[in-house]
Design an enzyme around this catalytic site. Structure first.
Site, mmCIF file in Angstrom:
data_model
loop_
_atom_site.group_PDB
_atom_site.id
_atom_site.type_symbol
_atom_site.label_atom_id
_atom_site.label_comp_id
_atom_site.label_asym_id
_atom_site.label_seq_id
_atom_site.Cartn_x
_atom_site.Cartn_y
_atom_site.Cartn_z
ATOM 1 C CG ASN A 1 -0.193 -0.106 2.510
ATOM 2 O OD1 ASN A 1 0.492 0.823 2.902
ATOM 3 N ND2 ASN A 1 -0.280 -1.258 3.177
ATOM 4 C CB ILE B 1 -0.543 -6.367 14.902
ATOM 5 C CG1 ILE B 1 -0.060 -7.139 13.670
ATOM 6 C CG2 ILE B 1 0.561 -6.259 15.947
ATOM 7 C CD1 ILE B 1 1.056 -6.445 12.892
HETATM 8 N N1 CTP Z 1 -3.734 -2.911 12.272
HETATM 9 C C1 CTP Z 1 -2.967 -3.935 12.776
HETATM 10 N N2 CTP Z 1 -2.983 -5.172 12.194
HETATM 11 C C2 CTP Z 1 -3.738 -5.402 11.116
HETATM 12 C C3 CTP Z 1 -4.527 -4.354 10.577
HETATM 13 C C4 CTP Z 1 -4.504 -3.123 11.177
HETATM 14 O O1 CTP Z 1 -2.255 -3.722 13.765
HETATM 15 N N3 CTP Z 1 -3.718 -6.604 10.581
HETATM 16 C C5 CTP Z 1 -3.740 -1.600 12.936
HETATM 17 C C6 CTP Z 1 -3.161 -0.477 12.131
HETATM 18 O O2 CTP Z 1 -1.787 -0.332 12.422
HETATM 19 C C7 CTP Z 1 -3.977 0.727 12.613
HETATM 20 C C8 CTP Z 1 -5.308 0.133 12.960
HETATM 21 O O3 CTP Z 1 -5.086 -1.238 13.150
HETATM 22 O O4 CTP Z 1 -3.474 1.274 13.796
HETATM 23 C C9 CTP Z 1 -6.399 0.385 11.954
HETATM 24 O O5 CTP Z 1 -6.116 -0.221 10.760
HETATM 25 P P1 CTP Z 1 -7.091 -0.128 9.499
HETATM 26 O O6 CTP Z 1 -6.496 -0.907 8.403
HETATM 27 O O7 CTP Z 1 -7.415 1.280 9.225
HETATM 28 O O8 CTP Z 1 -8.358 -0.808 10.034
HETATM 29 P P2 CTP Z 1 -8.911 -2.188 9.761
HETATM 30 O O9 CTP Z 1 -9.246 -2.770 11.080
HETATM 31 O O10 CTP Z 1 -7.981 -2.971 8.909
HETATM 32 O O11 CTP Z 1 -10.276 -1.883 8.979
HETATM 33 P P3 CTP Z 1 -10.562 -1.421 7.462
HETATM 34 O O12 CTP Z 1 -9.386 -1.841 6.616
HETATM 35 O O13 CTP Z 1 -11.795 -2.150 7.146
HETATM 36 O O14 CTP Z 1 -10.773 0.042 7.502
#
Ligand code: CTP
Length: 403
Positions: free
Chosen positions: A215, A317
């Site tokens: 990304n 995580i």
């Molecule tokens: N995060 C994480 N591990 C993952 C996905 C996300 O630790 N596998 C953490 C990111 O570092 C961030 C937060 O969760 O602090 C939000 O991540 P985001 O991708 O915006 O949210 P998602 O829960 O993945 O939801 P969506 O993609 O549907 O918006």
């Protein structure tokens, strides 16, 4: 702006004193880094320093004439030793020779730099640089002890190969380490001794040995938070995915490129952490069975030219850390393209977070500045648009207050 009103680090003024030593060549890089950090630098050199590096080089890098002589009529009141030190928030001597340290101990005032140190009303930091025997000499060690007792901050020296070919203690700290020390000096120690774990950057999910899903996260926000947390006195561990940035010298740096390796790295370092800030843009899905060999176009000639890759969810995580017994204070980032506050608030509750930082993907990704809103139990706290370093100060001030 008067000295009392210069609260923001980017308005600070320092006098950089350069004394005679081979490490003076590093001062050019130091001036460049200080100027880049928006710190106003006035260079003052001893006559001996001019044997190692020219004042013109430092004038070009600092954008100001360099002062050397005591009797310089070009300074406003004709008393540069008073005027230069009164206007400074700090004086940094880098490199500080053994002779200059001895002069400081005795309050000697036989040139401009030593006189302005004696006349100062601001903190003095010195970065010694000399041959290891000179450093180890009892006289130098007595001088260092006295300077510390006088409230002068000693930065380094480091150990390593010396210009004379010997190896040992006496090398001047590197320019980025001195910049970090100056930043830390000007930053309130709100996180002194706290252990902070930060994830940053994008993850890379391999499809085959040459292709990956990733990304647009640059890692800039996570790196700014790591640097400022360290400046605030925290013991920082930074776990980075894919990023082109140079890791901060004041953090322990770990590279974990995929969501799975980042998960393992976080879990193996989470014990005893006080604060966890998940800034990394972690992939939510990864190829279910990455190919060990490069996928060939010809292998898909029977699929109407299309290729489907099956994706499987990754582990969250942040959510897993926040669910741990004795979880650290967990902070998440929500990058959204619409319904910013509503989606971010939902994410904060779903991931059991005391605090989430909401930001619009369109303005956040890759940019040097951003607009964020902090969301906690109390409500929403928008911060004004600012550089990621300034935002890091705002976010960490808020975390320190909540913590
Ligand atoms: N995060 C994480 N591990 C993952 C996905 C996300 O630790 N596998 C953490 C990111 O570092 C961030 C937060 O969760 O602090 C939000 O991540 P985001 O991708 O915006 O949210 P998602 O829960 O993945 O939801 P969506 O993609 O549907 O918006």
């Amino acid at each position: 702006m008067s000295k009392q009103n210069r609260e923001n680090i980017s308005c600070k003024k320092i006098v950089l004193g350069i004394t005679g030593g081979i490490a003076a060549y590093k001062s050019a890089e130091l001036v460049r880094l200080l100027v880049k950090a928006n710190i106003d630098v006035q260079v003052v050199m001893t006559v001996a320093a001019c044997e190692f590096i020219t004042p013109i080089t430092l004038q070009a890098l600092s954008g100001k004439p360099v002062f050397i002589q005591m009797w310089d009529g070009s300074v406003g009141n004709g008393m540069p030793h008073i005027e230069l030190s009164r206007d400074a928030d700090a004086i940094l001597i880098a490199p500080a020779s053994a002779n200059f340290l001895a002069k400081l101990v005795h309050g000697s005032a036989d040139d401009l730099l030593s006189t302005l140190c004696l006349a100062r009303d601001c903190p003095l930091l010195v970065a010694p640089a000399m041959n290891k025997q000179m450093w180890e000499n009892a006289a130098t060690q007595r001088n260092i002890a006295q300077l510390k007792a006088d409230g002068i901050t000693i930065l380094g020296p480091a150990t390593g190969e010396q210009a004379c070919g010997e190896v040992g203690l006496g090398r001047m700290l590197e320019s980025d380490e001195l910049l970090a020390a100056i930043n830390a000096h000007f930053t309130p120690q709100l996180l002194a001794g706290k252990r902070v774990l930060i994830t940053a950057g994008a993850t890379l999910e391999m499809i085959d040995p040459v292709r990956a899903i990733t990304n647009l996260s640059s890692g800039k926000m996570g790196y700014a938070l790591a640097q400022v947390a360290a400046d605030m006195g925290a013991i920082v561990t930074l776990i980075s995915g894919a990023t082109a940035l140079t890791p901060p010298a004041s953090a322990t740096n770990i590279v974990a490129i995929s969501s799975d390796t980042m998960y393992q790295a976080v879990m193996s370092h989470i014990k005893n952490q006080d604060i966890f800030i998940a800034v990394a843009a972690v992939a939510d899905y990864t190829p279910a069975s990455p190919s060990t060999q490069k996928i060939k176009k010809s292998d898909h000639s029977n699929d109407n030219g299309t290729l489907s890759i099956q994706l499987t969810p990754t582990k969250d995580i942040l959510k897993d850390v926040a669910s741990l017994p004795n979880a650290p204070f967990c902070v998440g980032f929500a990058a959204e393209s619409e319904n910013l506050i509503a989606y971010a608030s939902k994410k904060r509750i779903a991931k059991l977070l005391p605090l989430i930082i909401a930001n619009q993907v369109q303005s956040a990704m890759g940019s040097d500045s951003n607009t964020v809103t902090l969301i906690d139990d109390v409500g929403t706290h928008p911060l004004p648009t600012a550089s990621k370093t300034e935002l890091a100060h705002g976010i960490l001030n808020h975390i320190a207050a909540m913590f």
